[in-house]
Design a protein around this motif. Structure first.
Motif, mmCIF file in Angstrom:
data_model
loop_
_atom_site.group_PDB
_atom_site.id
_atom_site.type_symbol
_atom_site.label_atom_id
_atom_site.label_comp_id
_atom_site.label_asym_id
_atom_site.label_seq_id
_atom_site.Cartn_x
_atom_site.Cartn_y
_atom_site.Cartn_z
ATOM 1 N N GLY A 1 0.481 -1.247 -0.213
ATOM 2 C CA GLY A 1 0.078 -0.210 0.046
ATOM 3 C C GLY A 1 0.619 1.591 0.021
ATOM 4 N N GLN A 2 1.836 1.303 -0.390
ATOM 5 C CA GLN A 2 3.301 2.249 0.206
ATOM 6 C C GLN A 2 2.876 3.155 -0.876
ATOM 7 O OE1 GLN A 2 4.673 3.758 2.778
ATOM 8 N NE2 GLN A 2 3.672 1.339 3.130
ATOM 9 N N CYS A 3 2.832 3.085 -2.387
ATOM 10 C CA CYS A 3 1.694 3.325 -3.792
ATOM 11 C C CYS A 3 0.074 4.752 -3.156
ATOM 12 C CB CYS A 3 1.470 2.523 -4.497
ATOM 13 S SG CYS A 3 0.579 0.863 -4.534
ATOM 14 N N VAL A 4 -0.247 3.329 -2.744
ATOM 15 C CA VAL A 4 -1.367 3.914 -2.262
ATOM 16 C C VAL A 4 -1.728 5.698 -1.994
ATOM 17 C CG1 VAL A 4 -3.946 3.998 -1.142
ATOM 18 C CG2 VAL A 4 -2.879 2.733 -2.119
ATOM 19 N N ALA B 1 0.730 7.682 -4.248
ATOM 20 C CA ALA B 1 -0.419 8.186 -5.671
ATOM 21 C C ALA B 1 -1.659 7.506 -5.088
ATOM 22 C CB ALA B 1 -0.248 8.023 -6.506
ATOM 23 N N PRO B 2 -2.443 8.591 -4.043
ATOM 24 C CA PRO B 2 -4.090 8.297 -3.702
ATOM 25 C C PRO B 2 -4.742 8.485 -5.308
ATOM 26 C CG PRO B 2 -3.829 9.474 -2.943
ATOM 27 C CD PRO B 2 -2.133 9.403 -3.656
ATOM 28 N N GLU B 3 -4.537 9.584 -6.501
ATOM 29 C CA GLU B 3 -5.279 10.215 -7.332
ATOM 30 C C GLU B 3 -5.304 8.508 -8.352
ATOM 31 O OE1 GLU B 3 -2.977 11.335 -6.003
ATOM 32 O OE2 GLU B 3 -3.537 13.596 -6.395
ATOM 33 N N VAL B 4 -4.557 7.405 -8.276
ATOM 34 C CA VAL B 4 -3.696 6.549 -9.151
ATOM 35 C C VAL B 4 -3.833 5.174 -8.541
ATOM 36 C CG1 VAL B 4 -2.074 5.363 -11.106
ATOM 37 C CG2 VAL B 4 -2.224 8.231 -10.289
ATOM 38 N N PHE B 5 -4.237 4.800 -6.972
ATOM 39 C CA PHE B 5 -3.502 3.390 -6.432
ATOM 40 C C PHE B 5 -4.447 3.595 -5.507
ATOM 41 C CE2 PHE B 5 0.554 4.386 -8.574
ATOM 42 C CZ PHE B 5 0.771 3.523 -9.138
ATOM 43 N N ALA B 6 -5.711 2.118 -5.817
ATOM 44 C CA ALA B 6 -6.201 2.501 -4.503
ATOM 45 C C ALA B 6 -6.412 0.685 -4.190
ATOM 46 C CB ALA B 6 -7.652 2.638 -5.176
ATOM 47 N N PHE B 7 -7.056 0.565 -3.584
ATOM 48 C CA PHE B 7 -7.579 -0.903 -2.779
ATOM 49 C C PHE B 7 -8.938 -1.086 -3.249
ATOM 50 C CE2 PHE B 7 -3.285 -0.348 0.065
ATOM 51 C CZ PHE B 7 -2.869 -1.995 -0.702
ATOM 52 N N ALA C 1 -5.864 -1.515 -6.912
ATOM 53 C CA ALA C 1 -6.514 -1.253 -8.087
ATOM 54 C C ALA C 1 -5.851 -0.304 -8.888
ATOM 55 C CB ALA C 1 -7.986 -0.826 -8.264
ATOM 56 N N TYR C 2 -5.565 0.138 -10.224
ATOM 57 C CA TYR C 2 -4.912 1.438 -10.727
ATOM 58 C C TYR C 2 -5.069 1.618 -12.292
ATOM 59 C CZ TYR C 2 -1.660 -1.736 -13.088
ATOM 60 O OH TYR C 2 -1.743 -2.876 -13.497
ATOM 61 N N ASP D 1 9.296 4.266 -6.548
ATOM 62 C CA ASP D 1 9.928 4.397 -5.626
ATOM 63 C C ASP D 1 10.187 4.012 -4.583
ATOM 64 O OD1 ASP D 1 11.817 5.729 -7.509
ATOM 65 O OD2 ASP D 1 11.822 8.098 -7.001
ATOM 66 N N VAL D 2 9.000 4.186 -3.626
ATOM 67 C CA VAL D 2 8.471 3.614 -2.609
ATOM 68 C C VAL D 2 8.568 2.062 -2.710
ATOM 69 C CG1 VAL D 2 8.550 5.839 -1.842
ATOM 70 C CG2 VAL D 2 6.520 4.737 -2.103
ATOM 71 N N CYS D 3 8.356 1.846 -3.218
ATOM 72 C CA CYS D 3 7.266 0.071 -3.606
ATOM 73 C C CYS D 3 8.038 -0.807 -3.206
ATOM 74 C CB CYS D 3 6.987 -0.509 -4.937
ATOM 75 S SG CYS D 3 6.123 -2.115 -5.469
#
Length: 62
Positions: free
Chosen positions: A14-17, A20-26, A33-34, A51-53
């Motif tokens: 969930g680091q991507c969420v 970049a919450p506008e792009v990645f979500a659960f 989902a992205y 980078d943070v993944c």
């Protein structure tokens, strides 16, 4: 810009969420989902998400 997530690598930390919450979500099932083709204005956030993944499962294709 095209976002690609290797779902075989992704363990949904969930680091991507957060990055970049506008792009990645659960989704409702708790799976990642992205948006595959986000607006170019979100590039910095998507790059940060990649980078943070922890498993480096996210890549950006131009």
């Amino acid at each position: 810009m095209k976002v690609v997530v290797d779902m075989n690598k992704c363990q949904e930390h969930g680091q991507c969420v957060f990055a970049a919450p506008e792009v990645f979500a659960f989704d409702e099932a708790g799976r990642l989902a992205y948006v595959t083709g986000p607006d170019e204005a979100l590039r910095a956030e998507v790059e940060e998400a990649a980078d943070v993944c922890p498993l480096q499962a996210i890549r950006i294709e131009d």
